[in-house]
Design a protein around this motif. Structure first.
Motif, PDB file in Angstrom:
ATOM      1  N   UNK A 167       0.767  -1.235   0.000  1.00 28.89           N
ATOM      2  CA  UNK A 167       0.000   0.000   0.000  1.00 28.89           C
ATOM      3  C   UNK A 167       0.798   1.283   0.000  1.00 28.89           C
ATOM      4  N   UNK A 168       2.123   1.220  -0.164  1.00 29.84           N
ATOM      5  CA  UNK A 168       2.938   2.436  -0.255  1.00 29.84           C
ATOM      6  C   UNK A 168       3.962   2.277  -1.368  1.00 29.84           C
ATOM      7  N   UNK A 169       4.204   3.372  -2.091  1.00 30.86           N
ATOM      8  CA  UNK A 169       5.053   3.309  -3.268  1.00 30.86           C
ATOM      9  C   UNK A 169       6.527   3.097  -2.924  1.00 30.86           C
ATOM     10  N   UNK A 170       7.080   3.879  -1.985  1.00 30.40           N
ATOM     11  CA  UNK A 170       8.510   3.778  -1.709  1.00 30.40           C
ATOM     12  C   UNK A 170       8.916   2.391  -1.209  1.00 30.40           C
ATOM     13  N   UNK A 171       8.217   1.779  -0.236  1.00 27.13           N
ATOM     14  CA  UNK A 171       8.582   0.410   0.144  1.00 27.13           C
ATOM     15  C   UNK A 171       8.435  -0.583  -0.998  1.00 27.13           C
ATOM     16  N   UNK A 172       7.434  -0.371  -1.858  1.00 26.59           N
ATOM     17  CA  UNK A 172       7.242  -1.259  -2.999  1.00 26.59           C
ATOM     18  C   UNK A 172       8.459  -1.225  -3.915  1.00 26.59           C
ATOM     19  N   UNK A 173       8.909  -0.023  -4.270  1.00 26.31           N
ATOM     20  CA  UNK A 173      10.077   0.112  -5.142  1.00 26.31           C
ATOM     21  C   UNK A 173      11.340  -0.418  -4.456  1.00 26.31           C
ATOM     22  N   UNK A 174      11.513  -0.058  -3.171  1.00 21.63           N
ATOM     23  CA  UNK A 174      12.707  -0.486  -2.450  1.00 21.63           C
ATOM     24  C   UNK A 174      12.807  -1.996  -2.340  1.00 21.63           C
ATOM     25  N   UNK A 175      11.681  -2.654  -2.004  1.00 18.21           N
ATOM     26  CA  UNK A 175      11.707  -4.105  -1.856  1.00 18.21           C
ATOM     27  C   UNK A 175      11.937  -4.790  -3.187  1.00 18.21           C
ATOM     28  N   UNK A 176      11.364  -4.241  -4.241  1.00 19.65           N
ATOM     29  CA  UNK A 176      11.533  -4.861  -5.565  1.00 19.65           C
ATOM     30  C   UNK A 176      12.992  -4.779  -6.009  1.00 19.65           C
ATOM     31  N   UNK A 177      13.629  -3.639  -5.780  1.00 20.02           N
ATOM     32  CA  UNK A 177      15.027  -3.468  -6.182  1.00 20.02           C
ATOM     33  C   UNK A 177      15.954  -4.288  -5.292  1.00 20.02           C
ATOM     34  N   UNK A 228      11.816  -9.420  -5.502  1.00 17.73           N
ATOM     35  CA  UNK A 228      10.467  -9.949  -5.338  1.00 17.73           C
ATOM     36  C   UNK A 228       9.475  -9.192  -6.225  1.00 17.73           C
ATOM     37  N   UNK A 229       8.410  -9.875  -6.668  1.00 18.88           N
ATOM     38  CA  UNK A 229       7.433  -9.246  -7.576  1.00 18.88           C
ATOM     39  C   UNK A 229       6.441  -8.350  -6.839  1.00 18.88           C
ATOM     40  N   UNK A 230       6.958  -7.243  -6.303  1.00 16.36           N
ATOM     41  CA  UNK A 230       6.118  -6.273  -5.597  1.00 16.36           C
ATOM     42  C   UNK A 230       5.388  -5.381  -6.587  1.00 16.36           C
ATOM     43  N   UNK A 231       4.143  -5.011  -6.198  1.00 12.98           N
ATOM     44  CA  UNK A 231       3.318  -4.091  -6.970  1.00 12.98           C
ATOM     45  C   UNK A 231       2.741  -3.050  -6.033  1.00 12.98           C
ATOM     46  N   UNK A 232       2.641  -1.832  -6.551  1.00 16.11           N
ATOM     47  CA  UNK A 232       2.028  -0.744  -5.783  1.00 16.11           C
ATOM     48  C   UNK A 232       0.514  -0.857  -5.901  1.00 16.11           C
ATOM     49  N   UNK A 233      -0.170  -0.753  -4.755  1.00 11.22           N
ATOM     50  CA  UNK A 233      -1.615  -0.914  -4.733  1.00 11.22           C
ATOM     51  C   UNK A 233      -2.229   0.016  -3.699  1.00 11.22           C
ATOM     52  N   UNK A 234      -3.494   0.263  -3.851  1.00  7.44           N
ATOM     53  CA  UNK A 234      -4.271   0.838  -2.755  1.00  7.44           C
ATOM     54  C   UNK A 234      -4.702  -0.331  -1.880  1.00  7.44           C
ATOM     55  N   UNK A 235      -4.299  -0.344  -0.624  1.00  4.35           N
ATOM     56  CA  UNK A 235      -4.582  -1.481   0.254  1.00  4.35           C
ATOM     57  C   UNK A 235      -4.992  -0.977   1.632  1.00  4.35           C
ATOM     58  N   UNK A 236      -5.969  -1.651   2.228  1.00  5.67           N
ATOM     59  CA  UNK A 236      -6.503  -1.209   3.513  1.00  5.67           C
ATOM     60  C   UNK A 236      -6.957  -2.408   4.331  1.00  5.67           C
ATOM     61  N   UNK A 246      18.599 -11.994 -11.012  1.00  3.73           N
ATOM     62  CA  UNK A 246      19.822 -11.878 -11.814  1.00  3.73           C
ATOM     63  C   UNK A 246      20.370 -13.265 -12.169  1.00  3.73           C
ATOM     64  N   UNK A 247      19.478 -14.123 -12.649  1.00  2.66           N
ATOM     65  CA  UNK A 247      19.901 -15.418 -13.145  1.00  2.66           C
ATOM     66  C   UNK A 247      20.197 -16.469 -12.108  1.00  2.66           C
ATOM     67  N   UNK A 248      19.945 -16.181 -10.831  1.00  3.74           N
ATOM     68  CA  UNK A 248      20.217 -17.156  -9.775  1.00  3.74           C
ATOM     69  C   UNK A 248      19.067 -17.157  -8.769  1.00  3.74           C
ATOM     70  N   UNK A 249      18.854 -18.315  -8.142  1.00  5.17           N
ATOM     71  CA  UNK A 249      17.853 -18.420  -7.087  1.00  5.17           C
ATOM     72  C   UNK A 249      18.533 -18.289  -5.738  1.00  5.17           C
ATOM     73  N   UNK A 250      18.079 -17.330  -4.966  1.00  3.21           N
ATOM     74  CA  UNK A 250      18.612 -17.117  -3.616  1.00  3.21           C
ATOM     75  C   UNK A 250      17.606 -17.592  -2.575  1.00  3.21           C
TER      76      UNK A 250
END
Length: 260
Positions: free
Chosen positions: A127-137, A141-149, A201-205
């Protein structure tokens, strides 16, 4: 319990433990996961295997707690993130309100050739953009920004989300029931997962985590309408079926080690 008979120990793996193995070294991130709702459906491994990162295979358990080698599970999970912090940074590592948000994710259950059991996330809507971008980078993980409540009242807990830029939605509401004094082998299998398999990046962690044993309540589904499960590549209509397991937890404090 012997491996391969109870606790989902197939392929020579030990039974799933409700207690986490300790992390090696200092955790890189810690978070409180609160008001956790677990909704699960059983599926055949053939529905899940093509969706997993390389090196991971479906972890299996039948509803009676035995490992039949063919039954695995899909989870739709809603919860609140709070108190996110990065222990290596000390006082500077607290995220504050930026790290407080609602998440709804779709996950499946994994094991690998090294005997490590975990989860693979097919989608995570936050439900927040900055954590979504940070976690994805940071994690891949396949994070998406959403309206969530979240909504809580009269012994009920509900989550609702809509992914930005799409028509995908999910909304589910449960009534919290009795405390689980002793989880069944299946309830432990579905909740006590001490790591995640992530392709990057081509590997499973494998990212290990630890927290106290889940305080669980059984719960009953009041309503559910979901697009996320099918959008993740799982069988169409699965989330329209009656769930095979519904659980609730008031929450835990979780710590993650570094991926390896």
């Amino acid at each position: 319990m012997t491996a391969g008979t109870r606790g989902g120990g197939g392929a020579g793996l030990p039974a799933v433990s409700p207690e986490a193995p300790p992390l090696r070294g200092t955790p890189w991130i810690a978070q409180d996961w609160l008001d956790v709702v677990f909704v699960h459906w059983r599926v055949d491994v053939s529905a899940v295997a093509p969706l997993l990162p390389a090196g991971a295979s479906p972890d299996t358990m039948a509803p009676d707690g035995t490992d039949d080698g063919t039954t695995t599970w899909v989870g739709l999970i809603g919860f609140r993130f709070t108190e996110t912090r990065f222990p290596p940074l000390g006082r500077l590592g607290r995220a504050g309100r930026i790290g407080d948000f609602v998440e709804v994710n779709v996950r499946v259950y994994t094991r690998d050739d090294q005997g490590r059991r975990g989860v693979a996330f097919l989608s995570l809507d936050a439900g927040k953009l900055l954590p979504t971008l940070g976690a994805r980078v940071a994690t891949g993980l396949p994070y998406w920004w959403a309206h969530a409540a979240i909504r809580k009242s009269d012994g009920r807990v509900g989550y609702a989300m809509r992914r930005h830029g799409t028509h995908l939605r999910s909304a589910f509401d449960v009534r919290v029931g009795d405390v689980v004094a002793e989880p069944t082998p299946l309830e432990t299998f579905l909740t006590a997962r001490w790591g995640m398999h992530v392709r990057r990046v081509g590997a499973t962690r494998y990212w290990p985590n630890e927290h106290e044993s889940w305080p669980l309540h059984r719960a009953s589904l009041v309503s559910l309408r979901d697009d996320l499960v099918a959008a993740a590549g799982l069988p169409f209509g699965l989330s329209g079926l009656e769930p095979d397991s519904v659980l609730y937890s008031p929450g835990v404090t979780t710590r993650f080690g570094r991926g390896r």
